[in-house]
Each structure stands twice: as C-alpha cells, then as structure tokens.
Motif scaffolding. Structure first.
Motif, PDB file in Angstrom:
ATOM      1  N   HIS A  73       0.940  -1.174   0.129  1.00 54.61           N
ATOM      2  CA  HIS A  73      -0.039  -0.081   0.085  1.00 54.61           C
ATOM      3  C   HIS A  73       1.120   1.121  -0.085  1.00 54.61           C
ATOM      4  N   ASN A  75       0.778   4.001   1.460  1.00 49.12           N
ATOM      5  CA  ASN A  75       0.803   4.485   2.788  1.00 49.12           C
ATOM      6  C   ASN A  75       1.568   3.624   3.926  1.00 49.12           C
ATOM      7  N   ASP A 129      -6.485   4.875   5.663  1.00 48.56           N
ATOM      8  CA  ASP A 129      -6.405   3.915   4.561  1.00 48.56           C
ATOM      9  C   ASP A 129      -5.424   2.806   4.322  1.00 48.56           C
ATOM     10  N   ALA A 133      -6.258  -1.307   4.728  1.00 49.39           N
ATOM     11  CA  ALA A 133      -5.286  -2.556   3.934  1.00 49.39           C
ATOM     12  C   ALA A 133      -4.979  -3.640   4.537  1.00 49.39           C
ATOM     13  N   SER A 267     -11.740   7.234   7.424  1.00 48.73           N
ATOM     14  CA  SER A 267     -11.411   7.708   6.172  1.00 48.73           C
ATOM     15  C   SER A 267     -12.292   8.397   5.373  1.00 48.73           C
ATOM     16  N   ASP A 390     -13.752   6.960  -0.539  1.00 50.20           N
ATOM     17  CA  ASP A 390     -12.508   6.274  -0.435  1.00 50.20           C
ATOM     18  C   ASP A 390     -11.971   5.748  -1.621  1.00 50.20           C
ATOM     19  N   VAL A 391     -12.558   5.486  -2.382  1.00 53.47           N
ATOM     20  CA  VAL A 391     -11.785   5.031  -3.672  1.00 53.47           C
ATOM     21  C   VAL A 391     -11.039   6.278  -4.261  1.00 53.47           C
ATOM     22  N   GLN A 393      -9.846   8.794  -2.783  1.00 54.89           N
ATOM     23  CA  GLN A 393      -8.524   9.040  -1.934  1.00 54.89           C
ATOM     24  C   GLN A 393      -7.706   8.078  -2.215  1.00 54.89           C
ATOM     25  N   ASP A 394      -8.038   6.701  -2.478  1.00 51.02           N
ATOM     26  CA  ASP A 394      -6.876   5.691  -2.937  1.00 51.02           C
ATOM     27  C   ASP A 394      -6.374   5.961  -4.242  1.00 51.02           C
ATOM     28  N   ASN A 397      -3.588   8.849  -3.853  1.00 52.32           N
ATOM     29  CA  ASN A 397      -2.554   8.007  -3.058  1.00 52.32           C
ATOM     30  C   ASN A 397      -1.661   7.595  -4.160  1.00 52.32           C
ATOM     31  N   LYS A 420      -6.747  -0.606 -11.739  1.00 51.66           N
ATOM     32  CA  LYS A 420      -7.530  -0.070 -10.494  1.00 51.66           C
ATOM     33  C   LYS A 420      -9.059   0.462 -10.758  1.00 51.66           C
ATOM     34  N   ARG A 424     -12.582  -1.039  -9.826  1.00 53.21           N
ATOM     35  CA  ARG A 424     -13.653  -0.092  -8.991  1.00 53.21           C
ATOM     36  C   ARG A 424     -14.811   0.076  -9.863  1.00 53.21           C
TER      37      ARG A 424
END
Length: 454
Positions: A73, A75, A129, A133, A267, A390-391, A393-394, A397, A420, A424
């Motif tokens: 991940h 982060n 986040d 994960a 988140s 949240d998606v 933000q992912d 990132n 990705k 999604r």
C-alpha cells in the motif's frame, strides 16, 4: 552482549553495508545501510538489548517481516528482506530490511507545534487507508502512534509492525514486550483480548486527538500512571474544531471496541470534512490564452496603423484653400505645395487587408500537466458523487509518487491505475462515464511519458 555492535561499515549477511545509525530504541536500532547487491539505500532494523536465550523475543523480527510483507500500500513502508548476522558472542542476530524513508516522523513534527484540523484530517485519511489495507489482509498493527508515522515527500507512511498480530490472535504476552507505549494502548489490550482492528482505530483516535491538541488523551509514561488517569475521561477537544471532527475522534476513543467505527469509515468521514481545493488551471491552457492575447494585440496594432495611414492619405489628397498667387510661407527647407489642378474630391484610399494571424500549435502535454489532469478528474468525480470518497482517496494516493517517478516508470504505474479504475468500476464504486474520462486522461499521461523518454 556488546552495546557497541555493530559498528558502521559492518557488512551484514554479505550484502548490507551499514552506513550510519538513525535511531536507537528500547527494542531495536535502525540503520541506514547500502544494499550492495541491488545498489540501493535501505533501512535495516536490528533488535538490540535482547537476551539471546529469549528465542520468543528474537522471533519478533521474523514475525514483523512476515506481517509487513503481506501488505502492499502506498501508505505502508515496504519490507524488502529478512536475514540474520553473526554477533561477536557467537549467536545469530536477525534483522529486517525496509525501504529508507526521507522526511520526519509525526512525533518530530508535533514537537514543534500542533497541527490544524485540516492537516490532521489529511494525515488521518492516509493512516486510516493504510489500516484499512492491513485489516483487509488480516493484520492488526497494535502500535499506532506519532513515532510510527512518517511524513515523507511522497506522502504519509506507517511503519514498525514489530508488535503486530494476526486478527484474532490471542494477546497472551506476559512480559509486556509487545504491549507498546502506555499513552497509546487501547483499553482492551490491558484485558488481554485477542487482536482486532478496533485496537488500531483507537490508536488512530489518539493520533487525531494529539495532532490538534499537542498531547494524547492520557499523557502518561507508565502503566501505573495510565491506570490512575483512566479513572476520569480525557479533556474535551477545543470547541472551535468542527463538530463532526470532534464527534469522529470521540467515536474512535470509545472504551468498547465494538462501538468504534472501522478504519474505512474514518477515512470516508475525514474526506467528507476536507473537500479538495479547486485544481489549478493546466499550464497548457494558460499558454494558449497567452498566445491568443498576443495575437489579438498584434491585430489591433495592424488595424491602428492602417487607420493612421488612411487618415494621412486623406489629408494629402484634400484641395488647398490658399490663393494661387500668394503661396503661404513654408518653413526653411520645405518646398511649398502647389494648388491642385482640379477640385475633384480625392479617391478613397484603398483598404488594406488585415493579415490573419497564423494559429499557434498547442505545446505537447507534459507529464506533470497530465498528472494534474488525472488528479483533477478524480477530485471532480468525488465532488459529483461519481467516485466513492474512499476510492477517490486511494486513487489520489496512487498518483502521489508519479510526480517523482522516472518517465520510463510512469507507463507501468499508469497500467496499474487503469486496472484499479476498471476493478472499481466493475464493483460499482466508479461511475462508467467518469471511468471512461479517467481512462482517457491516463492514456494522455502514458503518451506524455513516452514522449519524455523518446
């Protein structure tokens, strides 16, 4: 055991050359090392001050490597290797090799001053986040605190899975080695309950609380002080903070684990509190606007000169009203103009054609501009409800490292982002129209990267 082992310059496991010691704690020392096999800098974590007879304690290094290696991940600090080196006393000392992070810890940043709630929310989103994960992979960190959160140029990273556990694993350590730091320990850990994600959410609540106030809810150093402090609730967060922020922190700090929200929920709520700033206008558009303005100025100047020329022609062609027998005096060096032979009006001046400016070709899209466009598309999708917060933000990132990546690596990362987005979209987290636009923006980014490497 030798307290000064290993010295700088030691070659560990015939591969890792120690450069300088970065940090020494109660359980481990962290070294900056060079991986001579792959020619890259790394961080090497070596247990220190531990009795070699305590095989269970030394086993923690192996366990940390196993737990962290499950996770991938942006982060979470990456773990590269687990190995061991021979100590002078004749026994093997295990160590963990991790990515070397630039920047500073959140603890070091908070030593200077608290953060604004907006900054705290941004860091909280990244930590939440990462925990989401970890929890999805059956890992509970159990030691979320400012010292284990790094603020790097490429984003927030959590590290140190030294006392992590698998979800549901019994918390049966009688030595206290894996209990962590008193000010950040969740209440259920004191009761020996199995590892669960809610423990990390409590640590996240403590983190958010400390970022805006400068201190954890219970600023204690020992277990005895913690027992005494818990007889009263922590002081309330400042009233000037948003109500939703204060309520979210209070939910995270609930005594009962089953009444705390999930990390994913935290988140989403923090993201809803901090709408993204309007993206800056792409450089390409500013450049086109500048060229358009210059072209308009040139056209105006040409028209002005044409008008001046026409006026001069009209003046020269106008009949003279002075008597022919008495020409007016002329300045020295200027010959007087003769009276016209005819009083016929002068022919109108021939209109001069205004040249059409040549269109300026748009400059090729740069990689940085293409990244900005992808980022803006994600943010707009989040604001319009076409991308779940949240998606979004992912995705943001995942976009962070692209600005610092080599152009040759961008295309590979773009393919990962395309996959990705498709995943999604298939699960319904991204609207199909927004997914199509994102795919187009990512294709532009890939082409820009190819031009940059060409």
């Amino acid at each position: 055991m030798s307290d000064d082992w290993p010295p700088a310059g030691t070659l560990m496991a015939s591969r890792y050359r120690l450069v300088s010691r970065l940090e020494t704690g109660g359980m481990a020392q962290i070294w900056h090392a060079d991986d001579e096999l792959l020619d890259r800098p790394v961080a090497l974590k070596l247990p220190s001050g531990l009795d070699p007879a305590r095989a269970d304690v030394l086993h923690l290094a192996w366990k940390e490597a196993r737990m962290a290696a499950r996770l991938s991940h942006p982060n979470i600090a990456a773990v590269h290797d687990y190995n061991a080196a021979m100590r002078p006393e004749g026994f093997m000392a295990p160590f963990v090799v991790m990515e070397l992070l630039a920047g500073e810890s959140l603890a070091a940043r908070l030593d200077r001053s608290p953060l604004s709630w907006q900054e705290s929310a941004g860091i909280g989103i990244a930590v939440a986040d990462a925990l989401t994960a970890a929890h999805a992979n059956g890992v509970v960190h159990r030691d979320i605190k400012p010292g284990n959160v790094m603020l790097t140029p490429t984003g927030v990273k959590i590290l140190d899975f030294g006392i992590s556990a698998a979800t549901g694993e019994p918390d049966d350590d009688e030595t206290g080695v894996t209990f962590g730091t008193p000010a950040y320990v969740a209440p259920e850990r004191l009761d020996g309950k199995p590892a669960e994600p809610a423990t990390d959410v409590y640590g996240l609540g403590v983190l958010l609380y400390e970022m805006v106030t400068g201190d954890p809810p219970y600023p204690v150093d020992t277990w005895e002080e913690l027992d005494a402090a818990r007889t009263a609730p922590p002081r309330s967060l400042p009233a000037e903070l948003p109500v939703a922020f204060r309520e979210l922190v209070e939910l995270c700090l609930r005594e009962e684990p089953d009444r705390r929200p999930t990390a994913a929920h935290v988140s989403r709520e923090l993201a809803a509190l901090t709408p993204p700033a309007a993206p800056p206008a792409p450089r390409k558009k500013r450049r086109v606007a500048l060229f358009s303005g210059l072209a308009a100025l040139v056209v105006s100047l040409i028209a002005l000169f044409a008008a001046l020329g026409s006026s001069r022609q009209s003046i020269d062609a106008a009949p003279s009203t002075a008597p022919s027998a008495a020409p007016s005096a002329a300045p020295s060096g200027v010959t007087p103009r003769s009276a016209p032979a005819s009083t016929r009006p002068a022919a109108p001046p021939t209109a001069r054609a205004t040249p059409t400016p040549t269109p300026t070709a748009a400059a090729p899209l740069r990689v940085d501009d293409a990244i900005d466009r992808v980022r803006a598309t994600v943010r707009t999708g989040r604001e319009s409800g076409q991308i779940r917060p949240d998606v979004a933000q992912d995705l943001l990132n995942l976009l962070q490292p692209l600005g610092r990546a080599e152009a040759a690596d961008v295309s590979v990362r773009v393919e990962e982002l395309q996959r990705k987005v498709q995943e999604r979209t298939d699960e319904g987290s991204v609207d199909e129209a927004r997914a199509d636009l994102l795919s187009a923006r990512l294709a532009d980014l890939s082409r820009a990267a190819e031009r940059a490497t060409g």
